[in-house]
Design a protein around this motif. Structure first.
Motif, PDB file in Angstrom:
ATOM      1  N   LEU A  19       0.841  -1.250   0.070  1.00  0.00           N
ATOM      2  CA  LEU A  19       0.092   0.065   0.054  1.00  0.00           C
ATOM      3  C   LEU A  19       0.996   1.231  -0.094  1.00  0.00           C
ATOM      4  N   THR A  20       0.251   2.241  -0.621  1.00  0.00           N
ATOM      5  CA  THR A  20       1.006   3.945  -0.377  1.00  0.00           C
ATOM      6  C   THR A  20       0.826   4.122   0.952  1.00  0.00           C
ATOM      7  N   VAL A  21       1.410   5.126   1.364  1.00  0.00           N
ATOM      8  CA  VAL A  21       1.286   5.898   2.763  1.00  0.00           C
ATOM      9  C   VAL A  21      -0.182   6.310   2.871  1.00  0.00           C
ATOM     10  N   ARG A  22      -0.688   6.936   2.005  1.00  0.00           N
ATOM     11  CA  ARG A  22      -2.153   7.403   2.170  1.00  0.00           C
ATOM     12  C   ARG A  22      -2.961   6.182   2.385  1.00  0.00           C
ATOM     13  N   GLU A  23      -2.910   5.214   1.337  1.00  0.00           N
ATOM     14  CA  GLU A  23      -3.715   3.934   1.533  1.00  0.00           C
ATOM     15  C   GLU A  23      -3.857   3.169   2.790  1.00  0.00           C
ATOM     16  N   TYR A  24      -2.403   3.085   3.321  1.00  0.00           N
ATOM     17  CA  TYR A  24      -2.316   2.502   4.664  1.00  0.00           C
ATOM     18  C   TYR A  24      -2.783   3.209   5.693  1.00  0.00           C
ATOM     19  N   ASN A  25      -2.865   4.665   5.832  1.00  0.00           N
ATOM     20  CA  ASN A  25      -3.362   5.478   6.728  1.00  0.00           C
ATOM     21  C   ASN A  25      -5.061   5.424   6.803  1.00  0.00           C
ATOM     22  N   LEU A  26      -5.579   5.234   5.550  1.00  0.00           N
ATOM     23  CA  LEU A  26      -6.980   5.151   5.244  1.00  0.00           C
ATOM     24  C   LEU A  26      -7.516   3.845   6.076  1.00  0.00           C
ATOM     25  N   LEU A  27      -6.611   2.707   5.488  1.00  0.00           N
ATOM     26  CA  LEU A  27      -6.925   1.424   5.947  1.00  0.00           C
ATOM     27  C   LEU A  27      -6.806   1.376   7.641  1.00  0.00           C
ATOM     28  N   LEU A  28      -5.883   1.927   8.185  1.00  0.00           N
ATOM     29  CA  LEU A  28      -5.778   2.041   9.431  1.00  0.00           C
ATOM     30  C   LEU A  28      -6.726   2.841  10.162  1.00  0.00           C
ATOM     31  N   ALA A  29      -7.248   3.954   9.619  1.00  0.00           N
ATOM     32  CA  ALA A  29      -8.409   4.645  10.279  1.00  0.00           C
ATOM     33  C   ALA A  29      -9.623   3.902  10.272  1.00  0.00           C
ATOM     34  N   LEU A  30      -9.751   2.958   9.305  1.00  0.00           N
ATOM     35  CA  LEU A  30     -11.090   1.969   9.172  1.00  0.00           C
ATOM     36  C   LEU A  30     -10.851   0.876  10.245  1.00  0.00           C
ATOM     37  N   LEU A  31      -9.494   0.389  10.214  1.00  0.00           N
ATOM     38  CA  LEU A  31      -9.345  -0.721  11.239  1.00  0.00           C
ATOM     39  C   LEU A  31      -9.267  -0.582  12.934  1.00  0.00           C
ATOM     40  N   LYS A  32      -8.999   0.680  13.194  1.00  0.00           N
ATOM     41  CA  LYS A  32      -9.153   1.305  14.291  1.00  0.00           C
ATOM     42  C   LYS A  32     -10.467   1.146  15.172  1.00  0.00           C
ATOM     43  N   ASP A  33     -11.603   1.101  14.480  1.00  0.00           N
ATOM     44  CA  ASP A  33     -12.856   0.936  15.035  1.00  0.00           C
ATOM     45  C   ASP A  33     -13.659   0.401  13.865  1.00  0.00           C
ATOM     46  N   PRO A  34     -13.420  -0.951  13.893  1.00  0.00           N
ATOM     47  CA  PRO A  34     -14.148  -1.620  12.608  1.00  0.00           C
ATOM     48  C   PRO A  34     -15.426  -1.608  13.086  1.00  0.00           C
ATOM     49  N   SER A  35     -16.125  -1.673  13.871  1.00  0.00           N
ATOM     50  CA  SER A  35     -17.338  -1.937  14.271  1.00  0.00           C
ATOM     51  C   SER A  35     -18.327  -0.654  14.020  1.00  0.00           C
ATOM     52  N   ARG A  36     -17.696   0.295  13.886  1.00  0.00           N
ATOM     53  CA  ARG A  36     -18.324   1.917  13.699  1.00  0.00           C
ATOM     54  C   ARG A  36     -18.332   2.360  12.089  1.00  0.00           C
ATOM     55  N   VAL A  37     -19.388   2.859  11.826  1.00  0.00           N
ATOM     56  CA  VAL A  37     -19.204   3.691  10.452  1.00  0.00           C
ATOM     57  C   VAL A  37     -18.523   4.954  10.841  1.00  0.00           C
ATOM     58  N   GLN A  38     -17.516   4.758   9.942  1.00  0.00           N
ATOM     59  CA  GLN A  38     -16.561   6.029   9.690  1.00  0.00           C
ATOM     60  C   GLN A  38     -17.304   7.218   9.025  1.00  0.00           C
ATOM     61  N   GLU A  39     -17.509   8.171   9.411  1.00  0.00           N
ATOM     62  CA  GLU A  39     -18.141   9.549   8.599  1.00  0.00           C
ATOM     63  C   GLU A  39     -17.007   9.998   7.595  1.00  0.00           C
ATOM     64  N   ARG A  40     -17.564  10.556   6.422  1.00  0.00           N
ATOM     65  CA  ARG A  40     -16.635  10.901   5.532  1.00  0.00           C
ATOM     66  C   ARG A  40     -15.573  11.952   6.017  1.00  0.00           C
ATOM     67  N   GLN A  41     -16.316  13.009   6.584  1.00  0.00           N
ATOM     68  CA  GLN A  41     -15.263  14.216   7.202  1.00  0.00           C
ATOM     69  C   GLN A  41     -14.475  13.633   8.110  1.00  0.00           C
ATOM     70  N   ALA A  42     -14.815  12.764   8.955  1.00  0.00           N
ATOM     71  CA  ALA A  42     -13.724  12.139  10.193  1.00  0.00           C
ATOM     72  C   ALA A  42     -12.677  11.313   9.322  1.00  0.00           C
ATOM     73  N   LEU A  43     -13.120  10.648   8.458  1.00  0.00           N
ATOM     74  CA  LEU A  43     -11.839  10.116   7.495  1.00  0.00           C
ATOM     75  C   LEU A  43     -10.886  11.049   6.956  1.00  0.00           C
ATOM     76  N   LEU A  44     -11.423  11.976   6.148  1.00  0.00           N
ATOM     77  CA  LEU A  44     -10.859  13.068   5.716  1.00  0.00           C
ATOM     78  C   LEU A  44      -9.785  13.810   6.823  1.00  0.00           C
ATOM     79  N   HIS A  45     -10.388  13.938   7.844  1.00  0.00           N
ATOM     80  CA  HIS A  45      -9.688  14.896   8.903  1.00  0.00           C
ATOM     81  C   HIS A  45      -8.362  13.755   9.540  1.00  0.00           C
ATOM     82  N   ASN A  46      -8.725  12.530   9.705  1.00  0.00           N
ATOM     83  CA  ASN A  46      -7.818  11.434  10.096  1.00  0.00           C
ATOM     84  C   ASN A  46      -6.706  11.224   9.179  1.00  0.00           C
ATOM     85  N   VAL A  47      -7.003  11.258   7.851  1.00  0.00           N
ATOM     86  CA  VAL A  47      -6.232  10.864   6.960  1.00  0.00           C
ATOM     87  C   VAL A  47      -5.455  11.958   6.308  1.00  0.00           C
TER      88      VAL A  47
END
Length: 233
Positions: free
Chosen positions: A156-184
């Motif tokens: 994975l690229t750095v950006r792809e890895y960080n996006l996957l990590l953001a999803l993995l850290k709380d896999p049972s919860r829907v990650q809102e678009r704006q939160a993902l943009l902020h986190n990544v």
């Protein structure tokens, strides 16, 4: 004893370097300062740093190139890019090269210090997480940045890895678009929100294989969630 964070300032303007070094020292940071990309890479590889303030325009090669070389050497030090360039395409270029945040010159020292604190909090939080994160047959080693599914390694690229990590850290919860943009892409991301959809497609293409359940599900109008779906055809 309180931990002192180490910040490296990379800028070709000696007056700005002195100013930033002085302000950071007042805030109890341990500060290093260099004026070229080559000097930056040497300092970054020779000693541990908690964060880099990196100017785009340097006399030998650009801050974007410094960032690319840094990520290619698998150093995960947070990078906050400082630049007078404010075109969306240039911001995307810096973020895709591995920058964690982006601040336009001229900026207020208060905003810079706030960005640094936020980035260090996020970095410290991730360092305290367990080494291996998993979902279904997907595995991510956060120490080595190795990603695999069903035992097969995935690049994975750095950006792809960080996006996957953001999803993995709380896999049972829907990650809102704006939160993902902020986190990544950083708390103050300004640009085309469709960039998130582009990287979700990149990520799906790499981690979802024919015959295996899909893993990244779209929740329309909200965001994305890790959940096993029908096998990919």
């Amino acid at each position: 004893m309180t931990h002192q964070y180490r910040v490296l300032v990379v800028d070709d303007d000696p007056e700005l370097r002195r100013f930033l070094a002085g302000e950071l020292a007042v805030e109890n940071y341990v500060v290093g300062a260099v004026g070229t990309g080559q000097q930056a890479l040497i300092r970054l590889r020779d000693a541990p740093w908690d964060l880099v303030l990196l100017d785009w325009t340097l006399p030998d090669f650009s801050g974007v190139e410094v960032c690319r070389r840094l990520r290619a050497s698998e150093l995960t030090i947070p990078v906050l890019m400082l630049t007078s360039r404010d075109a969306v395409a240039e911001r995307v270029q810096a973020l895709d090269a591995g920058a964690d945040d982006y601040l336009i010159k001229p900026f207020s020292i208060e905003e810079l210090l706030a960005r640094i604190r936020a980035r260090l909090r996020r970095s410290g939080s991730s360092n305290n997480n367990e080494t291996v994160l998993s979902f279904a047959d997907l595995r991510v080693n956060t120490a080595s940045h190795e990603v695999s599914r069903g035992g097969e390694e995935i690049q994975l690229t750095v950006r792809e890895y960080n996006l996957l990590l953001a999803l993995l850290k709380d896999p049972s919860r829907v990650q809102e678009r704006q939160a993902l943009l902020h986190n990544v892409w950083g708390e103050h991301f300004v640009g085309d929100a469709n960039l998130l959809d582009v990287y979700i497609r990149y990520l799906r293409k790499k981690i979802e294989r024919s015959g295996f359940p899909t893993l990244i599900q779209t929740v329309r109008g909200v965001g994305f969630i890790l959940r096993e779906g029908d096998p990919k055809i």
